[in-house]
Design a protein around this motif. Structure first.
Motif, PDB file in Angstrom:
ATOM      1  N   ALA A 185     -15.874  25.371  32.376  1.00 57.13           N
ATOM      2  CA  ALA A 185     -16.446  26.580  31.771  1.00 57.13           C
ATOM      3  C   ALA A 185     -17.966  26.486  31.732  1.00 57.13           C
ATOM      4  O   ALA A 185     -18.660  27.498  31.889  1.00 57.13           O
ATOM      5  CB  ALA A 185     -15.879  26.782  30.364  1.00 57.13           C
ATOM      6  N   ARG A 238     -19.234  27.495  35.162  1.00 56.36           N
ATOM      7  CA  ARG A 238     -19.077  28.938  35.321  1.00 56.36           C
ATOM      8  C   ARG A 238     -20.141  29.684  34.527  1.00 56.36           C
ATOM      9  O   ARG A 238     -20.800  30.585  35.038  1.00 56.36           O
ATOM     10  CB  ARG A 238     -17.680  29.380  34.877  1.00 56.36           C
ATOM     11  N   ASP A 239     -20.346  29.278  33.285  1.00 52.26           N
ATOM     12  CA  ASP A 239     -21.319  29.958  32.427  1.00 52.26           C
ATOM     13  C   ASP A 239     -22.746  29.773  32.939  1.00 52.26           C
ATOM     14  O   ASP A 239     -23.565  30.692  32.851  1.00 52.26           O
ATOM     15  CB  ASP A 239     -21.193  29.465  30.988  1.00 52.26           C
TER      16      ASP A 239
END
Length: 126
Positions: free
Chosen positions: A41, A44-45
């Motif tokens: 994550a 992705r962020d």
């Protein structure tokens, strides 16, 4: 994608867009990214934040950033990407200005390690 457009034109009896028409509309630059670490994550962020920063480039007229939607699975839907951006430019010259812009180059330098694959679809509106 080109085959689909030409096929649709042939089925309706309409002629494909002329070269002149293909340079008159807005340019839509749609980019799909596949992460090296798709389970991260944080990666992705970081990519999403980097992509959003591209909206600061003056020639960008519109920006949308997203991830695959949880729509119905169908044979024609490719939801294998992890992050996508869609940018709109007034013309081809502005898209070239964007490609050469220091913020775009900085984005690639800072975020390029996050992805393993990128696919770009550029189109002109008709």
């Amino acid at each position: 994608m080109k085959g689909v457009t030409l096929g649709a034109a042939a089925m309706t009896g309409a002629a494909p867009a002329s070269a002149a028409a293909a340079t008159a509309g807005k340019i839509v630059h749609h980019v799909f990214f596949w992460l090296k670490n798709p389970g991260s994550a944080a990666d992705r962020d970081a990519l999403i934040a980097g992509v959003r920063g591209l909206g600061k480039i003056a020639v960008v007229r519109g920006i949308e950033v997203g991830v695959p939607a949880s729509t119905e699975a169908r044979d024609v839907v490719d939801a294998s990407f992890h992050v996508s951006e869609m940018l709109v430019f007034d013309n081809v010259a502005d898209q070239k200005t964007y490609q050469d812009h220091p913020l775009h180059k900085e984005f690639i330098a800072q975020c390029g390690h996050l992805w393993t694959k990128v696919v770009v679809y550029d189109m002109v509106t008709v």
